[in-house]
Design a protein around this motif. Structure first.
Motif, PDB file in Angstrom:
ATOM      1  N   ARG A 170       0.886  -1.059   0.009  1.00 14.40           N
ATOM      2  CA  ARG A 170       0.291  -0.046  -0.161  1.00 14.40           C
ATOM      3  C   ARG A 170       0.776   1.211   0.192  1.00 14.40           C
ATOM      4  N   LEU A 171       1.766   1.247   0.642  1.00 13.51           N
ATOM      5  CA  LEU A 171       2.823   2.339   0.779  1.00 13.51           C
ATOM      6  C   LEU A 171       3.552   2.588  -0.721  1.00 13.51           C
ATOM      7  N   PHE A 172       3.969   1.482  -1.090  1.00 17.29           N
ATOM      8  CA  PHE A 172       4.528   1.413  -2.332  1.00 17.29           C
ATOM      9  C   PHE A 172       3.990   2.169  -3.656  1.00 17.29           C
ATOM     10  N   THR A 173       2.671   1.713  -3.660  1.00 18.75           N
ATOM     11  CA  THR A 173       2.058   2.363  -4.667  1.00 18.75           C
ATOM     12  C   THR A 173       1.899   3.692  -4.824  1.00 18.75           C
ATOM     13  N   THR A 174       2.020   4.434  -3.725  1.00 19.88           N
ATOM     14  CA  THR A 174       1.972   5.782  -3.623  1.00 19.88           C
ATOM     15  C   THR A 174       3.289   6.477  -3.881  1.00 19.88           C
ATOM     16  N   LEU A 175       4.375   5.580  -3.401  1.00 15.96           N
ATOM     17  CA  LEU A 175       5.616   6.211  -3.306  1.00 15.96           C
ATOM     18  C   LEU A 175       6.178   6.171  -4.833  1.00 15.96           C
ATOM     19  N   VAL A 176       5.783   5.110  -5.414  1.00 17.81           N
ATOM     20  CA  VAL A 176       6.472   5.063  -6.854  1.00 17.81           C
ATOM     21  C   VAL A 176       5.754   5.850  -7.907  1.00 17.81           C
ATOM     22  N   ARG A 177       4.687   6.551  -7.403  1.00 20.97           N
ATOM     23  CA  ARG A 177       4.092   7.786  -8.315  1.00 20.97           C
ATOM     24  C   ARG A 177       4.565   9.229  -7.958  1.00 20.97           C
ATOM     25  N   PHE A 178       5.255   8.994  -6.792  1.00 21.96           N
ATOM     26  CA  PHE A 178       5.303  10.663  -6.150  1.00 21.96           C
ATOM     27  C   PHE A 178       6.174  11.718  -6.962  1.00 21.96           C
ATOM     28  N   ASP A 179       7.205  11.195  -7.561  1.00 23.16           N
ATOM     29  CA  ASP A 179       8.148  12.230  -7.977  1.00 23.16           C
ATOM     30  C   ASP A 179       7.392  12.457  -9.706  1.00 23.16           C
ATOM     31  N   ALA A 180       6.796  11.554 -10.275  1.00 20.27           N
ATOM     32  CA  ALA A 180       6.298  11.669 -11.551  1.00 20.27           C
ATOM     33  C   ALA A 180       5.051  12.532 -11.567  1.00 20.27           C
ATOM     34  N   VAL A 181       4.384  12.219 -10.409  1.00 16.56           N
ATOM     35  CA  VAL A 181       3.061  12.826 -10.226  1.00 16.56           C
ATOM     36  C   VAL A 181       2.587  13.740  -8.997  1.00 16.56           C
ATOM     37  N   TYR A 182       2.693  13.137  -8.006  1.00 13.48           N
ATOM     38  CA  TYR A 182       2.247  13.861  -6.803  1.00 13.48           C
ATOM     39  C   TYR A 182       3.095  15.149  -6.147  1.00 13.48           C
ATOM     40  N   HIS A 183       4.464  15.151  -6.523  1.00 12.34           N
ATOM     41  CA  HIS A 183       5.394  16.182  -6.472  1.00 12.34           C
ATOM     42  C   HIS A 183       4.716  17.481  -7.243  1.00 12.34           C
ATOM     43  N   GLY A 184       4.636  17.417  -8.368  1.00 14.31           N
ATOM     44  CA  GLY A 184       4.159  18.492  -9.078  1.00 14.31           C
ATOM     45  C   GLY A 184       2.889  18.634  -9.301  1.00 14.31           C
ATOM     46  N   HIS A 185       2.062  17.684  -9.965  1.00 16.48           N
ATOM     47  CA  HIS A 185       0.570  17.746 -10.237  1.00 16.48           C
ATOM     48  C   HIS A 185      -0.181  17.968  -8.987  1.00 16.48           C
ATOM     49  N   PHE A 186       0.114  17.452  -7.983  1.00 16.29           N
ATOM     50  CA  PHE A 186      -0.666  17.641  -6.612  1.00 16.29           C
ATOM     51  C   PHE A 186      -0.174  18.344  -5.802  1.00 16.29           C
ATOM     52  N   LYS A 187       1.158  19.150  -6.190  1.00 16.88           N
ATOM     53  CA  LYS A 187       1.589  20.032  -5.260  1.00 16.88           C
ATOM     54  C   LYS A 187       2.237  19.753  -3.980  1.00 16.88           C
ATOM     55  N   CYS A 188       2.530  18.327  -3.996  1.00 20.26           N
ATOM     56  CA  CYS A 188       3.301  18.008  -2.547  1.00 20.26           C
ATOM     57  C   CYS A 188       4.863  18.154  -2.842  1.00 20.26           C
ATOM     58  N   ASN A 189       5.248  19.334  -2.860  1.00 24.58           N
ATOM     59  CA  ASN A 189       6.523  19.696  -3.438  1.00 24.58           C
ATOM     60  C   ASN A 189       7.680  20.136  -2.468  1.00 24.58           C
ATOM     61  N   ARG A 190       7.233  19.719  -1.127  1.00 18.43           N
ATOM     62  CA  ARG A 190       8.161  20.086  -0.131  1.00 18.43           C
ATOM     63  C   ARG A 190       9.725  19.487  -0.340  1.00 18.43           C
ATOM     64  N   SER A 191       9.562  18.188  -1.075  1.00 17.87           N
ATOM     65  CA  SER A 191      10.967  17.216  -1.273  1.00 17.87           C
ATOM     66  C   SER A 191      10.420  16.394  -2.228  1.00 17.87           C
ATOM     67  N   LYS A 192      11.299  16.021  -3.036  1.00 21.73           N
ATOM     68  CA  LYS A 192      11.023  14.714  -3.799  1.00 21.73           C
ATOM     69  C   LYS A 192      11.399  13.545  -3.069  1.00 21.73           C
ATOM     70  N   LEU A 193      10.670  12.378  -3.499  1.00 19.52           N
ATOM     71  CA  LEU A 193      11.066  11.215  -2.986  1.00 19.52           C
ATOM     72  C   LEU A 193      12.610  10.854  -3.068  1.00 19.52           C
ATOM     73  N   ALA A 194      13.214  11.101  -4.163  1.00 20.78           N
ATOM     74  CA  ALA A 194      14.574  10.657  -4.705  1.00 20.78           C
ATOM     75  C   ALA A 194      15.331  11.635  -3.644  1.00 20.78           C
ATOM     76  N   GLU A 195      15.023  12.676  -2.754  1.00 15.03           N
ATOM     77  CA  GLU A 195      15.845  13.330  -1.982  1.00 15.03           C
ATOM     78  C   GLU A 195      15.622  12.917  -0.461  1.00 15.03           C
ATOM     79  N   ASP A 196      14.880  11.744  -0.217  1.00 10.63           N
ATOM     80  CA  ASP A 196      14.839  11.102   1.002  1.00 10.63           C
ATOM     81  C   ASP A 196      15.868   9.995   0.801  1.00 10.63           C
ATOM     82  N   ARG A 197      16.787   9.891   1.395  1.00 14.55           N
ATOM     83  CA  ARG A 197      17.804   8.636   1.174  1.00 14.55           C
ATOM     84  C   ARG A 197      16.871   7.405   1.629  1.00 14.55           C
ATOM     85  N   VAL A 198      16.379   7.223   2.770  1.00 11.45           N
ATOM     86  CA  VAL A 198      15.745   5.948   3.229  1.00 11.45           C
ATOM     87  C   VAL A 198      14.409   5.577   2.307  1.00 11.45           C
TER      88      VAL A 198
END
Length: 347
Positions: free
Chosen positions: A235-263
């Protein structure tokens, strides 16, 4: 005729997601029958009787695709893949010859809904399980479908299938999934479809507060609960895998990209590279759906070329934390013929 503004949804979404004029609300599943081993709701588990209708764009449907692969249910529960681009008549089967699902013989998923309940006024959502003999929708309960695949379809699981919802860990799994659902899975939608600044800011803060907590949890453990892959990870994966491609820009969740969180970036790459996860992800469907269908958010319909997705295949080193992805089981076999996604959806 049902209100067209409510006919094109994923994961039981209420509100005008096309034009973005109403506050976002995710409704409960109207059709909550279950397919069970004992057939308590009149729908017994039976190989080949049902058809799983999905969109590869939809994170809620993607849960079912991952679970189905991991459990080896491809033959027992055949899949129908809807076009990622909808129209006002709902999810459509325009990817198939003549624009009809070859098994159900319908052009639109709404026809299965109408066969179950005439003039049903709610949203036509995926994932959905349809009874092939009658052509009727059985369930669109996206929260329950995958749990039942793990616990009710066990007689049809492949040899070596993992236990995705181990009984001894269900309390902890449920607790983790509740927070992830509220703040991350659903939180990105609350942010993306917010109609007031305060609604957006509240959702934005919830998303990143929970992601920070999850990142901290995963810093010294490979999986969310226990030492194997469970429903919580799916359940977590299916959101995370879309995060940088969609949610970061399209949904304005832009504090940071997934790729910027090492863990979290390493965790997502680990799962992506695990058989059953990345081989179900279609970035082309994902990006075209979000950027073309959500015209209230992206009125031009332009689909961005980025981000660079090749990093999903880079080393993650999460195996150093231990853990056994499939527990006492084994990885799933090759993707069934006809279900392959070219280069796992990567360019």
């Amino acid at each position: 005729m049902s209100n067209p503004a409510h006919r094109t949804t994923e994961g039981n979404t209420e509100g005008n997601t096309e034009f973005g004029r109403k506050p976002f609300k995710r409704s409960r599943s109207h059709f909550a029958d279950r397919v069970t081993a004992d057939g308590r709701d009149g729908w017994p588990v039976e190989a080949g009787r049902y058809r799983l209708v999905v969109s590869r764009a939809c994170p809620w449907a993607s849960r079912a695709l991952v679970s189905r692969r991991l459990l080896g249910l491809e033959d027992a529960l055949p899949v129908a893949v809807a076009d990622p681009i909808q129209d006002d008549r709902s999810w459509r089967f325009t990817l198939d010859p003549d624009g009809r699902d070859p098994v159900l013989g319908i052009r639109f998923l709404s026809e299965a809904y109408d066969a179950r309940e005439t003039d049903y006024p709610g949203g036509v959502s995926v994932p959905a399980i349809v009874d092939v003999p009658s052509g009727k929708l059985v369930t669109n309960d996206f929260q329950r479908i995958t749990l039942d695949l793990a616990t009710q379809w066990t007689a049809l699981h492949r040899s070596g299938a993992p236990d995705l919802y181990p009984e001894a860990l269900r309390g902890e799994i449920d607790e983790v999934m509740e927070g992830v659902y509220r703040d991350v899975n659903n939180g990105v939608y609350r942010a993306g479809f917010a109609t007031r600044q305060s609604e957006y800011e509240d959702a934005y803060r919830d998303v990143f507060r929970r992601l920070d907590l999850v990142s901290e949890r995963l810093a010294d453990r490979r999986y969310l609960v226990g030492d194997t892959i469970t429903e919580a990870d799916i359940r977590l994966f299916t959101t995370l895998v879309r995060f940088d491609a969609v949610y970061h820009g399209h949904f304005k969740c832009n504090r940071s990209k997934l790729a910027e969180d090492r863990v979290l970036w390493a965790y997502t790459r680990d799962l992506y590279q695990t058989p059953g996860f990345g081989d179900t992800v279609d970035f082309d469907h994902i990006k075209r759906h979000y950027y073309k269908v959500h015209t209230g958010i992206n009125p031009t319909g332009i689909v961005p070329l980025g981000p660079d997705l090749s990093g999903f295949l880079s080393p993650h080193h999460r195996e150093e934390l231990g853990g056994r992805p499939f527990g006492d089981g084994t990885p799933p076999g090759p993707v069934p013929r006809g279900e392959e996604i070219p280069a796992a959806g990567l360019p």
